[in-house]
Design an enzyme around this catalytic site. Structure first.
Site, mmCIF file in Angstrom:
data_model
loop_
_atom_site.group_PDB
_atom_site.id
_atom_site.type_symbol
_atom_site.label_atom_id
_atom_site.label_comp_id
_atom_site.label_asym_id
_atom_site.label_seq_id
_atom_site.Cartn_x
_atom_site.Cartn_y
_atom_site.Cartn_z
ATOM 1 N N ALA A 164 -123.900 42.297 -22.576
ATOM 2 C CA ALA A 164 -123.077 42.623 -21.406
ATOM 3 C C ALA A 164 -121.925 41.637 -21.335
ATOM 4 O O ALA A 164 -122.055 40.490 -21.766
ATOM 5 C CB ALA A 164 -123.913 42.560 -20.137
ATOM 6 N N ALA B 246 -118.997 40.313 -18.493
ATOM 7 C CA ALA B 246 -118.487 40.339 -17.127
ATOM 8 C C ALA B 246 -117.319 39.367 -17.010
ATOM 9 O O ALA B 246 -116.940 38.710 -17.983
ATOM 10 C CB ALA B 246 -119.594 39.981 -16.143
ATOM 11 N N VAL C 253 -123.347 37.978 -21.995
ATOM 12 C CA VAL C 253 -124.741 37.755 -22.347
ATOM 13 C C VAL C 253 -125.015 38.230 -23.764
ATOM 14 O O VAL C 253 -124.578 39.322 -24.158
ATOM 15 C CB VAL C 253 -125.664 38.496 -21.351
ATOM 16 C CG1 VAL C 253 -127.125 38.294 -21.719
ATOM 17 C CG2 VAL C 253 -125.398 38.020 -19.928
ATOM 18 N N LYS D 126 -126.635 33.422 -21.570
ATOM 19 C CA LYS D 126 -125.489 33.712 -20.708
ATOM 20 C C LYS D 126 -124.454 32.612 -20.931
ATOM 21 O O LYS D 126 -124.739 31.429 -20.710
ATOM 22 C CB LYS D 126 -125.956 33.743 -19.253
ATOM 23 C CG LYS D 126 -124.963 34.269 -18.252
ATOM 24 C CD LYS D 126 -125.669 34.395 -16.898
ATOM 25 C CE LYS D 126 -124.745 34.888 -15.818
ATOM 26 N NZ LYS D 126 -125.472 34.998 -14.522
ATOM 27 N N ASP E 32 -128.164 39.444 -4.531
ATOM 28 C CA ASP E 32 -127.335 40.363 -5.315
ATOM 29 C C ASP E 32 -128.236 41.439 -5.927
ATOM 30 O O ASP E 32 -128.321 41.581 -7.146
ATOM 31 C CB ASP E 32 -126.596 39.583 -6.410
ATOM 32 C CG ASP E 32 -125.499 40.424 -7.080
ATOM 33 O OD1 ASP E 32 -125.109 41.452 -6.501
ATOM 34 O OD2 ASP E 32 -125.057 40.047 -8.183
#
Length: 346
Positions: A140, A142, A147, A161, A296
């Protein structure tokens, strides 16, 4: 390796602020958001052509679209501010909420060479020396970090991460600007003062700062893992402290199905009703017993795990709730269960 202390905050000088103000002003003008230029004082710093003349192509789009597009162009701090604003349906017009909900926190991946350099800077060696294997393709990506999957020498699967290079410095400037603008608005604009815009912004910006410090996220994860250690239906990843710093976080990879893939859950025979019950029960424990909760909880941060169990990831945002508010929340839940609308309203 023992846990390292959090880094000192980055100081922002006037030159950095002015440069960023000019960049912000240019994007606001480019999107023809004239009404946002003057209140923030950006019009004085804008060095491009002044508003006026024939309508631009941008002006053909609804203002809500232009606001969303401007936030995307302004970067991670503003994207996250827009995402937060989208949750305030009590303050934001429905059309703008609908557009802000489209804001995505995914961006093009950073080249692996930059990720490898960041890991070497933080951990003292390149990824292939730190991990038994390291997937160069990100799982992923962002606005703050991306990650990657990896494995340790003992065969355990982890996810790593890694904070994007330069993001800390960029966001430090934006956070400084947002803080100043919110304080100015609260002094000069009556509705901003009535809504405590400065106070709301301060809480949001503190949460944003916390997302830049992976050590804080690791501490949060470890605290919740300890709190749920005796729970059979909740999974919190463990932290690999030897390979974790403020900008690199190595943690257990959860072998489950994320909440963003309900079709896969159905195909695997997951009882989604049970999963929801487990998740709600876990939140009740966080709020009413622990006094801190994962703040979150979108679908991508919740996993259907074998067992069945519910898994939680991404503890960058954690909020605390005091005893008084916990009592009030309990009273509200009790009133809702009893269908007592008068007590619930109070």
């Amino acid at each position: 390796m023992s846990e390292a202390p959090a880094e000192e905050p980055i100081n922002v000088d006037r030159g950095q602020r002015v440069d960023r103000y000019q960049e912000i002003a240019g994007i606001l003008w480019d999107e023809r958001l004239y009404e946002l230029l003057t209140p923030g004082g950006f019009d004085r710093l804008f060095v491009g052509p002044k508003p006026g003349g024939r309508p631009s192509a941008a002006e053909k789009d609804p203002v809500e679209v232009r606001v969303r597009r401007a936030l995307e162009r302004l970067g991670p701090a503003f994207i996250k501010a827009g995402q937060l604003a989208a949750t305030r349906r009590d303050l934001i017009a429905p059309a703008l909420v609908a557009e802000l909900e489209k804001l995505q926190d995914d961006v093009p991946a950073v080249p692996f060479s930059a990720i490898a350099e960041r890991i070497e800077d933080e951990l003292g060696a390149p990824p292939h020396e730190i991990y038994a294997s390291f997937d160069e393709e990100p799982l992923a990506a962002a606005s703050i970090g991306q990650v990657h999957r990896a494995t340790l020498a003992d065969g355990r699967k982890v996810v790593v991460k890694v904070q994007r290079p330069g993001v800390t410095e960029q966001m430090a400037v934006d956070i400084d600007i947002m803080e100043r603008q919110s304080q100015t608005a609260s002094k000069r604009i009556s509705f901003a003062r009535d809504l405590d815009v400065a106070g709301v912004a301060a809480r949001f910006l503190d949460a944003l700062r916390s997302e830049l410090d992976y050590l804080r996220e690791a501490r949060n994860m470890e605290m919740f893992r300890g709190a749920f250690d005796e729970e059979d239906d909740v999974v919190i990843p463990w932290v690999d402290w030897e390979r974790t710093t403020s900008k690199v976080l190595t943690m257990e990879e959860l072998d489950g199905i994320p909440g963003t893939r309900p079709d896969e859950m159905d195909a695997a025979g997951v009882d989604r009703k049970l999963l929801v019950e487990q998740g709600v029960s876990a939140y009740f424990k966080q709020i009413f017993i622990i006094g801190s909760f994962h703040s979150d909880p979108h679908q991508g941060n919740l996993f259907a795990m074998p067992g069945p169990k519910v898994g939680f990831i991404d503890f960058g945002r954690v909020s605390a709730i005091g005893e008084r508010d916990r009592d009030r929340a309990m009273d509200l839940v009790s009133a809702l269960v009893d269908a007592d609308e008068v007590r619930a309203t109070e």
